[in-house]
Design a protein around this motif. Sequence first.
Motif, PDB file in Angstrom:
ATOM      1  N   GLU A 270       0.839  -1.198   0.000  1.00 38.77           N
ATOM      2  CA  GLU A 270       0.000   0.000   0.000  1.00 38.77           C
ATOM      3  C   GLU A 270       0.879   1.255   0.000  1.00 38.77           C
ATOM      4  OE1 GLU A 270      -3.210   2.560   0.017  1.00 38.77           O
ATOM      5  OE2 GLU A 270      -3.090   0.427  -0.451  1.00 38.77           O
ATOM      6  N   ALA A 271       1.938   1.229   0.802  1.00 40.38           N
ATOM      7  CA  ALA A 271       2.857   2.360   0.823  1.00 40.38           C
ATOM      8  C   ALA A 271       3.603   2.497  -0.505  1.00 40.38           C
ATOM      9  CB  ALA A 271       3.851   2.210   1.976  1.00 40.38           C
ATOM     10  N   ALA A 272       3.912   1.367  -1.139  1.00 42.87           N
ATOM     11  CA  ALA A 272       4.573   1.402  -2.441  1.00 42.87           C
ATOM     12  C   ALA A 272       3.686   2.066  -3.484  1.00 42.87           C
ATOM     13  CB  ALA A 272       4.946  -0.013  -2.881  1.00 42.87           C
ATOM     14  N   ARG A 273       2.386   1.860  -3.359  1.00 44.73           N
ATOM     15  CA  ARG A 273       1.449   2.519  -4.279  1.00 44.73           C
ATOM     16  C   ARG A 273       1.556   4.036  -4.167  1.00 44.73           C
ATOM     17  NH1 ARG A 273      -3.358   4.833  -4.161  1.00 44.73           N
ATOM     18  NH2 ARG A 273      -3.526   4.558  -1.898  1.00 44.73           N
ATOM     19  N   ILE A 274       1.712   4.533  -2.945  1.00 41.01           N
ATOM     20  CA  ILE A 274       1.873   5.967  -2.736  1.00 41.01           C
ATOM     21  C   ILE A 274       3.191   6.454  -3.339  1.00 41.01           C
ATOM     22  CG2 ILE A 274       2.153   7.758  -0.969  1.00 41.01           C
ATOM     23  CD1 ILE A 274       0.279   6.095   0.808  1.00 41.01           C
ATOM     24  N   THR A 275       4.241   5.659  -3.162  1.00 42.45           N
ATOM     25  CA  THR A 275       5.546   6.003  -3.728  1.00 42.45           C
ATOM     26  C   THR A 275       5.481   6.090  -5.252  1.00 42.45           C
ATOM     27  OG1 THR A 275       6.790   5.031  -1.895  1.00 42.45           O
ATOM     28  CG2 THR A 275       7.927   5.213  -4.005  1.00 42.45           C
ATOM     29  N   VAL A 276       4.857   5.104  -5.869  1.00 44.05           N
ATOM     30  CA  VAL A 276       4.742   5.085  -7.329  1.00 44.05           C
ATOM     31  C   VAL A 276       3.892   6.261  -7.813  1.00 44.05           C
ATOM     32  CG1 VAL A 276       3.825   3.805  -9.299  1.00 44.05           C
ATOM     33  CG2 VAL A 276       5.085   2.599  -7.509  1.00 44.05           C
ATOM     34  N   PHE A 277       2.793   6.524  -7.112  1.00 42.11           N
ATOM     35  CA  PHE A 277       1.908   7.635  -7.497  1.00 42.11           C
ATOM     36  C   PHE A 277       2.663   8.958  -7.449  1.00 42.11           C
ATOM     37  CE2 PHE A 277      -0.994  11.061  -6.224  1.00 42.11           C
ATOM     38  CZ  PHE A 277      -1.906  11.023  -7.265  1.00 42.11           C
ATOM     39  N   ALA A 278       3.361   9.210  -6.343  1.00 42.12           N
ATOM     40  CA  ALA A 278       4.095  10.465  -6.201  1.00 42.12           C
ATOM     41  C   ALA A 278       5.162  10.607  -7.279  1.00 42.12           C
ATOM     42  CB  ALA A 278       4.730  10.547  -4.813  1.00 42.12           C
ATOM     43  N   THR A 279       5.838   9.507  -7.599  1.00 45.25           N
ATOM     44  CA  THR A 279       6.909   9.552  -8.601  1.00 45.25           C
ATOM     45  C   THR A 279       6.355   9.792  -9.995  1.00 45.25           C
ATOM     46  OG1 THR A 279       8.240   8.036  -7.267  1.00 45.25           O
ATOM     47  CG2 THR A 279       8.857   8.299  -9.575  1.00 45.25           C
TER      48      THR A 279
END
Length: 220
Positions: A18-27
């Motif tokens: 779930e946190a990786a999804r936020i990382t990918v979205f921000a990037t």
Amino acid sequence: MEGFDWGFALEILPLLLEAARITVFATVIGFAVAVVLGLVLAILRMSRRWFISVPVGALIEFVRSTPLLIQIYFAFYVLPEFGIVLPAMVAGIAGLALHYSAYTAEVYRAGLQGIRRGQWEAAVALNLGPWTTYRDVVLPQAIPPVVPALGNYLIAMFKDTPLLSAIAVVELMQRAKIIGSDTFRYLEPITLVGVFFLVMSLVSSALVRRVERRLALRKG
């Protein structure tokens, strides 16, 4: 020293995903803004009007010469003093986008300066406007050679997203630190974070190479 606990790793995996999804979205959003804004800045910096090129050049150098973390802090903590209040995620993405737009601007500028002078003169001779010249003559020649450099900045942006934790964005690294502080186990979450970033970097590299091949086929 305890070894790697696969059971615990599987237990925390959904939280990290779930946190990786936020990382990918921000990037992805930050990079999309950076490549567009960087192109605009590059074109403005090459303007023959000094009152445009000089301030834009100064802005680019200022952004490149100051740390990304300071820029993120400024967007989140200082802008509210001027009545501009941004949510943490928006401030983080804005910081990433602005910071990397300065670098992509220099990449684009190198590509634009590589266009032979005769191309510009031919566009003037054909009475093409600036927009048409850039769209149909200049950019199709300038962008393909700089795609690898742009891809490098995409990967670099992925690795800079942990800085968003400084303004309470719970991205991948921050989630791992929270798990570690709650459970007193850091081996599994930090290891998984390393694996996630490795995978994301490899995927990004593969996508960039695919774009390069497609552009090469079009050119051929």
